[in-house]
Design a protein around this motif. Structure first.
Motif, PDB file in Angstrom:
ATOM      1  N   VAL A   8       1.249  -1.091   0.026  1.00 10.36           N
ATOM      2  CA  VAL A   8       0.121   0.084   0.512  1.00 10.36           C
ATOM      3  C   VAL A   8       1.058   1.013  -0.227  1.00 10.36           C
ATOM      4  CG1 VAL A   8      -0.144  -0.006   2.387  1.00 10.36           C
ATOM      5  CG2 VAL A   8      -1.959   0.997   1.356  1.00 10.36           C
ATOM      6  N   GLY A   9       0.006   2.521  -0.896  1.00  9.25           N
ATOM      7  CA  GLY A   9       1.568   3.645  -1.122  1.00  9.25           C
ATOM      8  C   GLY A   9       0.354   4.442  -0.254  1.00  9.25           C
ATOM      9  N   ILE A  10       0.848   5.462   0.566  1.00 10.81           N
ATOM     10  CA  ILE A  10       0.592   5.970   1.254  1.00 10.81           C
ATOM     11  C   ILE A  10       0.705   7.707   1.057  1.00 10.81           C
ATOM     12  CG2 ILE A  10      -0.405   6.323   3.500  1.00 10.81           C
ATOM     13  CD1 ILE A  10      -0.627   3.991   4.560  1.00 10.81           C
ATOM     14  N   GLY A  11       0.627   8.564   1.046  1.00  9.29           N
ATOM     15  CA  GLY A  11       1.320  10.066   0.574  1.00  9.29           C
ATOM     16  C   GLY A  11       0.951  11.103  -0.346  1.00  9.29           C
ATOM     17  N   GLY A  12       1.278  11.599  -0.174  1.00  8.40           N
ATOM     18  CA  GLY A  12       1.124  13.015  -1.415  1.00  8.40           C
ATOM     19  C   GLY A  12       1.118  13.996  -0.355  1.00  8.40           C
ATOM     20  N   SER A  13      -0.166  14.998  -0.992  1.00  7.66           N
ATOM     21  CA  SER A  13      -0.673  15.940  -0.646  1.00  7.66           C
ATOM     22  C   SER A  13      -2.079  16.202  -0.231  1.00  7.66           C
ATOM     23  CB  SER A  13      -0.122  17.566  -0.995  1.00  7.66           C
ATOM     24  OG  SER A  13      -0.616  17.770  -1.931  1.00  7.66           O
ATOM     25  N   ALA A  29       4.142   1.623  -9.308  1.00  4.39           N
ATOM     26  CA  ALA A  29       3.931   0.475 -10.898  1.00  4.39           C
ATOM     27  C   ALA A  29       5.091  -0.221 -10.660  1.00  4.39           C
ATOM     28  CB  ALA A  29       3.578   1.737 -11.944  1.00  4.39           C
ATOM     29  N   GLU A  30       5.888   0.066 -10.164  1.00  4.71           N
ATOM     30  CA  GLU A  30       7.187  -1.035  -9.728  1.00  4.71           C
ATOM     31  C   GLU A  30       7.332  -2.133  -9.582  1.00  4.71           C
ATOM     32  OE1 GLU A  30       9.679  -1.206 -12.394  1.00  4.71           O
ATOM     33  OE2 GLU A  30      11.121  -2.345 -11.388  1.00  4.71           O
ATOM     34  N   ALA A  31       6.819  -1.364  -8.392  1.00  3.66           N
ATOM     35  CA  ALA A  31       6.150  -2.517  -7.706  1.00  3.66           C
ATOM     36  C   ALA A  31       5.095  -3.693  -8.093  1.00  3.66           C
ATOM     37  CB  ALA A  31       5.079  -2.572  -6.382  1.00  3.66           C
ATOM     38  N   ALA A  32       3.987  -3.187  -8.918  1.00  9.18           N
ATOM     39  CA  ALA A  32       3.084  -4.121  -8.935  1.00  9.18           C
ATOM     40  C   ALA A  32       3.753  -4.987 -10.355  1.00  9.18           C
ATOM     41  CB  ALA A  32       2.063  -2.979 -10.018  1.00  9.18           C
ATOM     42  N   ARG A  33       4.712  -4.258 -11.293  1.00  9.94           N
ATOM     43  CA  ARG A  33       5.465  -5.156 -12.459  1.00  9.94           C
ATOM     44  C   ARG A  33       5.763  -5.918 -11.474  1.00  9.94           C
ATOM     45  NH1 ARG A  33      10.213  -6.094 -15.309  1.00  9.94           N
ATOM     46  NH2 ARG A  33      11.096  -4.124 -13.400  1.00  9.94           N
ATOM     47  N   LEU A  34       6.649  -5.754 -10.773  1.00 11.51           N
ATOM     48  CA  LEU A  34       7.382  -6.729 -10.198  1.00 11.51           C
ATOM     49  C   LEU A  34       6.272  -8.446  -9.168  1.00 11.51           C
ATOM     50  CD1 LEU A  34      10.131  -4.838  -8.474  1.00 11.51           C
ATOM     51  CD2 LEU A  34      10.036  -6.771 -10.137  1.00 11.51           C
ATOM     52  N   ASP A  37       0.574  -6.566  -5.704  1.00 12.48           N
ATOM     53  CA  ASP A  37      -0.922  -6.256  -5.648  1.00 12.48           C
ATOM     54  C   ASP A  37      -0.874  -4.877  -4.625  1.00 12.48           C
ATOM     55  OD1 ASP A  37      -3.022  -5.554  -5.395  1.00 12.48           O
ATOM     56  OD2 ASP A  37      -4.329  -7.861  -3.896  1.00 12.48           O
ATOM     57  N   VAL A  38      -1.039  -3.809  -5.470  1.00 17.34           N
ATOM     58  CA  VAL A  38      -0.402  -2.372  -4.889  1.00 17.34           C
ATOM     59  C   VAL A  38      -2.305  -2.438  -4.583  1.00 17.34           C
ATOM     60  CG1 VAL A  38       1.750  -2.557  -5.723  1.00 17.34           C
ATOM     61  CG2 VAL A  38      -0.588  -0.911  -6.844  1.00 17.34           C
ATOM     62  N   SER A  39      -1.865  -1.275  -3.903  1.00 17.35           N
ATOM     63  CA  SER A  39      -3.315   0.114  -3.423  1.00 17.35           C
ATOM     64  C   SER A  39      -2.289   1.146  -3.709  1.00 17.35           C
ATOM     65  CB  SER A  39      -4.120  -0.589  -2.361  1.00 17.35           C
ATOM     66  OG  SER A  39      -3.414  -0.990  -1.087  1.00 17.35           O
ATOM     67  N   LEU A  40      -3.569   2.419  -3.555  1.00 12.75           N
ATOM     68  CA  LEU A  40      -2.692   3.852  -3.117  1.00 12.75           C
ATOM     69  C   LEU A  40      -3.916   4.788  -2.172  1.00 12.75           C
ATOM     70  CD1 LEU A  40      -0.852   5.745  -4.516  1.00 12.75           C
ATOM     71  CD2 LEU A  40      -2.588   6.363  -5.717  1.00 12.75           C
ATOM     72  N   ALA A  67      -7.831  -0.718   7.727  1.00 11.19           N
ATOM     73  CA  ALA A  67      -7.663  -2.032   7.009  1.00 11.19           C
ATOM     74  C   ALA A  67      -6.719  -1.956   5.504  1.00 11.19           C
ATOM     75  CB  ALA A  67      -8.892  -2.543   5.981  1.00 11.19           C
ATOM     76  N   ALA A  68      -5.629  -1.419   4.826  1.00 11.35           N
ATOM     77  CA  ALA A  68      -5.207  -1.628   4.163  1.00 11.35           C
ATOM     78  C   ALA A  68      -3.831  -2.066   4.394  1.00 11.35           C
ATOM     79  CB  ALA A  68      -4.613  -0.261   3.070  1.00 11.35           C
ATOM     80  N   ILE A  69      -3.386  -0.949   5.692  1.00  9.17           N
ATOM     81  CA  ILE A  69      -1.945  -1.219   5.986  1.00  9.17           C
ATOM     82  C   ILE A  69      -1.977  -2.588   6.812  1.00  9.17           C
ATOM     83  CG2 ILE A  69      -0.709  -0.466   7.995  1.00  9.17           C
ATOM     84  CD1 ILE A  69      -1.605   2.204   7.828  1.00  9.17           C
ATOM     85  N   ALA A  70      -3.220  -2.843   7.286  1.00  9.20           N
ATOM     86  CA  ALA A  70      -3.410  -4.133   8.795  1.00  9.20           C
ATOM     87  C   ALA A  70      -3.041  -6.039   7.594  1.00  9.20           C
ATOM     88  CB  ALA A  70      -4.717  -4.266   9.140  1.00  9.20           C
TER      89      ALA A  70
END
Ligand SMILES: Cc1cc2nc3c(=O)[nH]c(=O)nc-3n(C[C@H](O)[C@H](O)[C@H](O)COP(=O)(O)O)c2cc1C
Length: 210
Positions: A8-13, A29-34, A37-40, A67-70
């Motif tokens: 899970v990616g968390i951040g930005g503004s 995107a790179e994690a998905a290529r590898l 299963d990614v979420s933002l 939930a995403a982190i857990a």
């Protein structure tokens, strides 16, 4: 076959498409290529009430993030530099992770956490990166060996989403690889859990007894 690791990616503004969010998207995107299963969680998803330790249950946005982190094997954090550090918006979202204190894997236990910080100069980017990594330690996560500081005065993102500085692009890809690799290794360790985990306290006790 081993199930895909979850990242899970968390951040930005609060501004959708902020530079930190774009960097975060590159890592995901790179994690998905590898094979991950990614979420933002970014932009408006980060806008949560101030964390209140007395609150009985988290509100919907905080609940979604928790939930995403857990369920995650790895995390990527991306922060702009605001006055030399992590902005209140993101820090507040991270403070909600306190709700995971009694989880089976409390806070960020057992997860690799890749960190990216963006400033309009190196000083803020670097101090913010160091702070993010300190927060990850406090939350019992494992900051990846490589963290990325991005100076938005000298690097940006192309229309196709890549960083226009090839060196930073490589660094973002490497962070993704480190998060996925650790996630896979830790998942395998958990699968072998009873024996592998039992061995750790035993050897620690032996060391302390010397
Ligand atoms: C309130 C505020 C404070 C900021 N403080 C800093 C700072 O201390 N150091 C720095 O390098 N950049 C600082 N910046 C610039 C942001 O870090 C930079 O613009 C941002 O990371 C790039 O993201 P953006 O695409 O959302 O503008 C600040 C920006 C704002 C809005």
């Amino acid at each position: 076959m081993q199930q895909a690791v979850k990242v899970v990616g968390i951040g930005g503004s609060s501004r959708p498409g902020s530079t930190a969010e774009r960097g975060l998207r590159v890592v995901l995107a790179e994690a998905a290529r590898l094979g991950a299963d990614v979420s933002l969680i970014a932009g408006a998803d980060l806008v949560m009430p101030l964390y209140d330790p007395r609150a009985a249950s988290p509100e919907p946005r905080a609940r979604r993030m928790l939930a995403a982190i857990a369920g995650a094997d790895g995390v990527v954090l991306a922060s702009p530099a605001y006055h030399g550090t992590v902005p209140g918006l993101l820090k507040n979202a991270l403070d909600h992770i306190e709700q995971l204190r009694d989880d089976e894997r409390p806070y960020l236990t057992g997860r690799a956490v890749g960190c990216l910080a963006v400033g309009q100069g190196w000083q803020g980017a670097v101090t913010t990166l160091a702070t993010l990594r300190d927060v990850v330690h406090a939350l019992r996560g494992w900051p990846t060996p490589l963290g990325v500081a991005l100076n938005s005065a000298t690097a940006g993102f192309t229309a196709s989403g890549e960083c226009d500085d090839p060196h930073i692009q490589r660094q973002l890809n490497e962070v993704a690889a480190q998060v996925v690799e650790f996630g896979e290794a830790h998942r395998a360790l958990r699968a072998a859990a009873p024996t592998a985990r039992a061995a750790v306290p035993t050897s620690l006790t032996a060391l302390q007894a010397r």
